[in-house]
Design an enzyme around this catalytic site. Sequence first.
Site, PDB file in Angstrom:
ATOM      1  N   SER A  34      54.280 -39.655  53.276  1.00 53.49           N
ATOM      2  CA  SER A  34      54.941 -40.204  52.081  1.00 53.49           C
ATOM      3  C   SER A  34      54.524 -41.653  51.861  1.00 53.49           C
ATOM      4  O   SER A  34      55.235 -42.443  51.262  1.00 53.49           O
ATOM      5  CB  SER A  34      56.464 -40.110  52.241  1.00 53.49           C
ATOM      6  OG  SER A  34      56.867 -40.886  53.363  1.00 53.49           O
ATOM      7  N   GLU A 197      49.132 -63.518  57.397  1.00 49.28           N
ATOM      8  CA  GLU A 197      50.390 -63.588  56.634  1.00 49.28           C
ATOM      9  C   GLU A 197      51.585 -63.837  57.555  1.00 49.28           C
ATOM     10  O   GLU A 197      52.461 -64.650  57.253  1.00 49.28           O
ATOM     11  CB  GLU A 197      50.575 -62.292  55.820  1.00 49.28           C
ATOM     12  CG  GLU A 197      49.597 -62.249  54.664  1.00 49.28           C
ATOM     13  CD  GLU A 197      49.567 -60.945  53.873  1.00 49.28           C
ATOM     14  OE1 GLU A 197      49.183 -60.979  52.701  1.00 49.28           O
ATOM     15  OE2 GLU A 197      49.902 -59.891  54.431  1.00 49.28           O
TER      16      GLU A 197
HETATM   17  C1  FAD Z   1      51.303 -54.677  57.872  1.00 47.26           C
HETATM   18  C2  FAD Z   1      50.306 -54.094  56.914  1.00 47.26           C
HETATM   19  C3  FAD Z   1      49.869 -54.826  55.822  1.00 47.26           C
HETATM   20  C4  FAD Z   1      48.972 -54.281  54.919  1.00 47.26           C
HETATM   21  N1  FAD Z   1      48.576 -55.014  53.838  1.00 47.26           N
HETATM   22  C5  FAD Z   1      47.772 -54.462  52.914  1.00 47.26           C
HETATM   23  C6  FAD Z   1      47.430 -55.159  51.724  1.00 47.26           C
HETATM   24  O1  FAD Z   1      47.833 -56.299  51.526  1.00 47.26           O
HETATM   25  N2  FAD Z   1      46.654 -54.528  50.807  1.00 47.26           N
HETATM   26  C7  FAD Z   1      46.201 -53.256  50.999  1.00 47.26           C
HETATM   27  O2  FAD Z   1      45.521 -52.712  50.123  1.00 47.26           O
HETATM   28  N3  FAD Z   1      46.484 -52.578  52.115  1.00 47.26           N
HETATM   29  C8  FAD Z   1      47.264 -53.140  53.070  1.00 47.26           C
HETATM   30  N4  FAD Z   1      47.582 -52.448  54.204  1.00 47.26           N
HETATM   31  C9  FAD Z   1      46.973 -51.128  54.411  1.00 47.26           C
HETATM   32  C10 FAD Z   1      47.666 -50.048  53.606  1.00 47.26           C
HETATM   33  O3  FAD Z   1      49.061 -50.144  53.770  1.00 47.26           O
HETATM   34  C11 FAD Z   1      47.146 -48.704  54.051  1.00 47.26           C
HETATM   35  O4  FAD Z   1      45.763 -48.667  53.832  1.00 47.26           O
HETATM   36  C12 FAD Z   1      47.817 -47.567  53.304  1.00 47.26           C
HETATM   37  O5  FAD Z   1      49.187 -47.545  53.580  1.00 47.26           O
HETATM   38  C13 FAD Z   1      47.179 -46.230  53.662  1.00 47.26           C
HETATM   39  O6  FAD Z   1      47.846 -45.206  53.008  1.00 47.26           O
HETATM   40  P1  FAD Z   1      47.959 -43.768  53.675  1.00 47.26           P
HETATM   41  O7  FAD Z   1      48.647 -42.909  52.696  1.00 47.26           O
HETATM   42  O8  FAD Z   1      46.647 -43.359  54.195  1.00 47.26           O
HETATM   43  O9  FAD Z   1      48.861 -44.006  54.948  1.00 47.26           O
HETATM   44  P2  FAD Z   1      50.373 -44.577  55.041  1.00 47.26           P
HETATM   45  O10 FAD Z   1      50.711 -45.359  53.838  1.00 47.26           O
HETATM   46  O11 FAD Z   1      50.422 -45.239  56.363  1.00 47.26           O
HETATM   47  O12 FAD Z   1      51.238 -43.280  55.063  1.00 47.26           O
HETATM   48  C14 FAD Z   1      51.228 -42.372  56.119  1.00 47.26           C
HETATM   49  C15 FAD Z   1      52.406 -41.457  55.954  1.00 47.26           C
HETATM   50  O13 FAD Z   1      52.271 -40.357  56.816  1.00 47.26           O
HETATM   51  C16 FAD Z   1      53.470 -40.172  57.540  1.00 47.26           C
HETATM   52  N5  FAD Z   1      53.086 -39.519  58.792  1.00 47.26           N
HETATM   53  C17 FAD Z   1      52.280 -39.984  59.751  1.00 47.26           C
HETATM   54  N6  FAD Z   1      52.117 -39.056  60.709  1.00 47.26           N
HETATM   55  C18 FAD Z   1      52.836 -37.996  60.335  1.00 47.26           C
HETATM   56  C19 FAD Z   1      53.080 -36.714  60.907  1.00 47.26           C
HETATM   57  N7  FAD Z   1      52.526 -36.319  62.056  1.00 47.26           N
HETATM   58  N8  FAD Z   1      53.918 -35.880  60.258  1.00 47.26           N
HETATM   59  C20 FAD Z   1      54.491 -36.228  59.090  1.00 47.26           C
HETATM   60  N9  FAD Z   1      54.286 -37.420  58.501  1.00 47.26           N
HETATM   61  C21 FAD Z   1      53.453 -38.280  59.114  1.00 47.26           C
HETATM   62  C22 FAD Z   1      54.047 -41.559  57.669  1.00 47.26           C
HETATM   63  O14 FAD Z   1      55.420 -41.505  57.953  1.00 47.26           O
HETATM   64  C23 FAD Z   1      53.749 -42.087  56.282  1.00 47.26           C
HETATM   65  O15 FAD Z   1      54.699 -41.632  55.372  1.00 47.26           O
HETATM   66  C24 FAD Z   1      48.473 -52.973  55.119  1.00 47.26           C
HETATM   67  C25 FAD Z   1      48.899 -52.247  56.231  1.00 47.26           C
HETATM   68  C26 FAD Z   1      49.811 -52.798  57.114  1.00 47.26           C
HETATM   69  C27 FAD Z   1      50.273 -51.997  58.296  1.00 47.26           C
END
Ligand code: FAD
Length: 498
Positions: A34, A197
Amino acid sequence: MASASSSALTPGGTGAPSGTTKGSGRHQVVVIGSGFGGLFGTKALKRADVDVTMIAKTSHHLFQPLLYQVATGILSQGEIAPPTREILARQKNAKVLLGEVTAIDLENRTVTSEVLGRVTTTSYDSLIVAAGAGQSYFGNDQFAEFAPGMKSIDDALELRGRIFGAFELAEIGAERGDPIEGLLTFVVVGAGPTGVELAGQIAELARRTLRKDFTNISAEHARVVLVDAAPQVLPPFGEKLGRSAQKSLEEMGVEVILGAMVTDVDERGLEMKFKDGTVQRIEAITKIWAAGVQASELGKTLSEQTGAALDRAGRIAVNPDLTLPGHPEVFVVGDMISLDNLPGVAQVAIQGAKHAAKEIEHRLEGKPSKGPFKYFDKGSMATISRFNAVAMVGRLRLTGFIAWMMWLAVHIFYLTGFKNRVTAVLHWFVSFLGSDRSERTTTTQQIFARTALQRLPGGPNALVSPPGSSEERRRELEEKAAEEARLADARDRPVSAG
Ligand SMILES: Cc1cc2nc3c(=O)[nH]c(=O)nc-3n(C[C@H](O)[C@H](O)[C@H](O)COP(=O)(O)OP(=O)(O)OC[C@H]3O[C@@H](n4cnc5c(N)ncnc54)[C@H](O)[C@@H]3O)c2cc1C
């Protein structure tokens, strides 16, 4: 058991599923996660003729880029983590299922998820995997207890407790005549955007917000150290912006130590090794790990079933259209993928998920495939302190107030939900124009509960009875009571002579 549609996705001319469905009659899409990928993928399917089940291990959508503001008392956790159910409440074709995905069966097209002993199996016709990445301690997971990462609301609240708690303990220590240097030293490991940050915010917290709050200590003299093995801060932003960010941090009193590899972390401090072999120790009670990422473990199971390679960070090599080799019905997006050196940023996840959703829709409508995923780089930015940021948009390199205004506009735009935007802006007014922070509440449980749960054999599952176990126990007791009554009855009956 969740829905179990068993649609036959017959490969079309491109090897893509045709979308013919049986059972409920609708094409079933399962979305794992999510976060940015999961939420934007689900929303992009709003008008598609499909049923979407979003399975995630948290009930909220987390805006990770602002976690550091929760950790340092500027924003509340609710402002950056609205409930997914609420966000999707009006999307009629979407449902939300809480659970950690423990298995994906690509052959039988099922996803197994679990929450506190409750196991659910969900069938899919198309699957979007967006499970993101966690913190990597580069093989030193034992560091995590002493230097939490910054990946979840738990992390941010625990860090908030540790940061504000350290100042409180220093105040008591100063009164007692105890040494307090370690309590007033904060070390951030990793000089990427998150580390920069955080270091900037801890420095501002000490020098502005807490400056006059204590009697026995001078909070503004707190030592804030930013450590990285790389030779510059913010490596992806290039040398010029890196130098500018470092200068701003140093002007704020942050000590920047580069070319230093952290080799040990314990309760009271950490040890760093420099290229010339010298070792230095910093005594610091509060350490924060913002150094590395490791893609979700789900990448491993997908790799084992498809032969797709995993890189060192556990990211899976996907086809140019984000599908898995031999499985056109499975898309992987966001932080989990290794494709064309795409960075682990929110836009890669958002755009990838929208691409996957559109492709599913095209297939169902019999339209031509969208082809390879094309990422549009909208730029990157990192804040250093209030009114000061660095930004990289195309060939443009910006620093200072203009970059900070851009940062503000982008974050207001992407924060989910109108009420969250309003309250976040109010909190920013309080913190950036004034010197206060509205979210300084911390509790002992926030600081210690997770470590305690991790030490518990079986983790949180050990604290609850598995579903159905209370009825089972009641039946056992009833049977035992009936047996005892029968035996007592037999004892009381006169023995017959035959
Ligand atoms: C502290 C921090 C600061 C950041 N700052 C920036 C920024 O300034 N600009 C930028 O562009 N990016 C930034 N990022 C990176 C950005 O947040 C990520 O690239 C982005 O969230 C990736 O999206 P995603 O959907 O791949 O994963 P996520 O957003 O991490 O979502 C993963 C989801 O999968 C769920 N999940 C994981 N494993 C399981 C499982 N086994 N079963 C069910 N659910 C699961 C989690 O609960 C979550 O809901 C930052 C990241 C962090 C940690």
